[in-house]
Design an enzyme around this catalytic site. Structure first.
Site, PDB file in Angstrom:
ATOM      1  CB  SER A  38      -0.939   0.000   1.215  1.00  0.00           C
ATOM      2  OG  SER A  38      -1.920   1.009   1.084  1.00  0.00           O
ATOM      3  CB  CYS A 122     -16.476   2.678  17.680  1.00  0.00           C
ATOM      4  SG  CYS A 122     -15.161   1.615  17.035  1.00  0.00           S
ATOM      5  CG  HIS A 258     -16.267   6.351  15.728  1.00  0.00           C
ATOM      6  ND1 HIS A 258     -15.134   6.339  16.520  1.00  0.00           N
ATOM      7  CD2 HIS A 258     -16.207   5.218  14.966  1.00  0.00           C
ATOM      8  CE1 HIS A 258     -14.426   5.260  16.252  1.00  0.00           C
ATOM      9  NE2 HIS A 258     -15.046   4.568  15.312  1.00  0.00           N
ATOM     10  CG  ASN A 289     -11.414   3.751  14.653  1.00  0.00           C
ATOM     11  OD1 ASN A 289     -11.720   3.928  15.827  1.00  0.00           O
ATOM     12  ND2 ASN A 289     -12.196   3.087  13.814  1.00  0.00           N
ATOM     13  CE1 TYR A 319     -18.783   5.287  11.964  1.00  0.00           C
ATOM     14  CE2 TYR A 319     -19.719   7.330  12.812  1.00  0.00           C
ATOM     15  CZ  TYR A 319     -18.834   6.673  11.986  1.00  0.00           C
ATOM     16  OH  TYR A 319     -17.975   7.391  11.183  1.00  0.00           O
ATOM     17  CB  ALA A 321     -17.509  -3.391  17.493  1.00  0.00           C
TER      18      ALA A 321
END
Length: 335
Positions: A38, A122, A258, A289, A319, A321
């Site tokens: 990446s 979260c 979030h 995050n 918002y 898991a």
């Protein structure tokens, strides 16, 4: 019949302060890309993340929570003796027992107070904030600490190209107590357990203990499924939170979603029809995050930089898991 007595507390409850703790180690996208095919540009374009923080080996969710709480108390001009309870929301307190909250309270020097952990992915901060506000209004406490804290770095498979660049570590706490005017609106919360596997630990610890030479547990993420759910469902959640608080989108000064993916949050801003000059948190760019810690960390960053000020009307939406969510309208605290 003998009646059971009830209690009641302050009617107007709000955020008195926020305090943040960010680990020292900064991890760049280039470092992450040493293990996957990446690039910095690819990660930033799709997530909005440039860098994130990883905790040291001797740091834990509990130790970071303690430091965040100390800073929140200092910013509020309070001491541990002024606190009636601590709620720790985390997904990475790696002990089944004891819970982290009593440990944090003891480290702060707050003896004998109530303390419990809350796990809601979260969305945990929104759940914990709602619980604290309701406890204070119900007379169970007068002043409480709510702290989101995560040490997610050990849960990451650094060779998983789907999510190894997303998660990070940190903690932030708020002091919740009586305020002259209402400072925390009703909590709008819910879940969709049919999508529980969208964000999951792939192997439970008992299974791993029975086969320690086998694959170890990691957090796995079905990115497209979570993106669709959050981008197209959380707008309605935000509107419900504003309706419950009796405010309109054009009255919102600050939006603190979030910090999962800046592209999701850009879509939410359009969906919610907020004012063009509304401040939108983007702490994810240099924090990643941090799950249950992301909203209070983002609030702290907005106040530290001056992008937002105490008293601003803010919409919070967590918002993640579960899939779980929690949202409320608040007045921004002191930084």
């Amino acid at each position: 019949m003998t009646e059971i007595a009830t209690t009641s507390g302050a009617r107007s409850v709000g955020l008195l302060s926020v305090g943040a703790y960010r680990p020292e180690r900064v991890v760049t996208n280039d470092e992450i890309c040493q293990h996957i095919d990446s690039s910095d540009e690819w990660i930033y374009t799709r997530t909005g993340i440039k860098t994130r923080r990883f905790a040291a080996d001797d740091e834990s969710a509990a130790s970071m929570a303690t430091e965040a709480c100390r800073r929140a108390l200092s910013n509020a001009g309070l001491s541990a003796a002024d606190i009636d309870g601590v709620i720790v929301t985390t997904n990475t307190h790696f002990l089944q027992t004891p819970p982290a909250a009593p440990m944090v309270a003891a480290s702060l020097g707050a003896k004998g107070i109530l303390g419990f952990d809350l796990s809601a992915g979260c969305a945990g901060f929104g759940y914990a904030l709602g619980a604290a506000a309701d406890m204070i209004r119900g007379g169970g406490a007068a002043t409480m600490l709510v702290v989101g804290t995560e040490k997610l770095s050990p849960t990451i498979d650094m060779y998983d190209r789907g999510n190894c660049f997303i998660f990070a570590d940190g903690a932030a706490a708020v002091v919740v107590g009586e305020t002259p005017f209402q400072g925390i609106g009703p909590t709008v919360a819910g879940s969709d357990g049919e999508q529980a596997d969208a964000i999951r630990q792939d192997i439970d610890w008992i299974t791993f203990a029975q086969n320690p030479s086998g694959p170890r547990p990691f957090v796995r993420l079905e990115g497209p499924a979570v993106f669709r759910w959050a981008a197209f469902k959380m707008g309605d959640v935000g509107r419900r939170a504003m309706d419950a608080a009796g405010v309109r989108p054009d009255q919102i000064d600050v939006f603190v979603p979030h910090q999962a993916n800046s592209r999701i949050n850009e879509l939410l801003v359009k969906n919610l029809q907020l004012r063009p000059d509304a401040v939108v948190a983007n702490d994810i760019e240099h924090t990643g995050n941090t799950s249950a810690a992301s909203i209070p960390l983002a609030m702290a960053e907005l106040l530290t930089t001056g992008a937002a000020k105490p008293g601003d009307l803010a919409l919070l939406i967590g918002y993640g898991a579960g899939l779980s969510y929690a949202a409320q309208v608040v007045r921004m605290p002191k930084g």
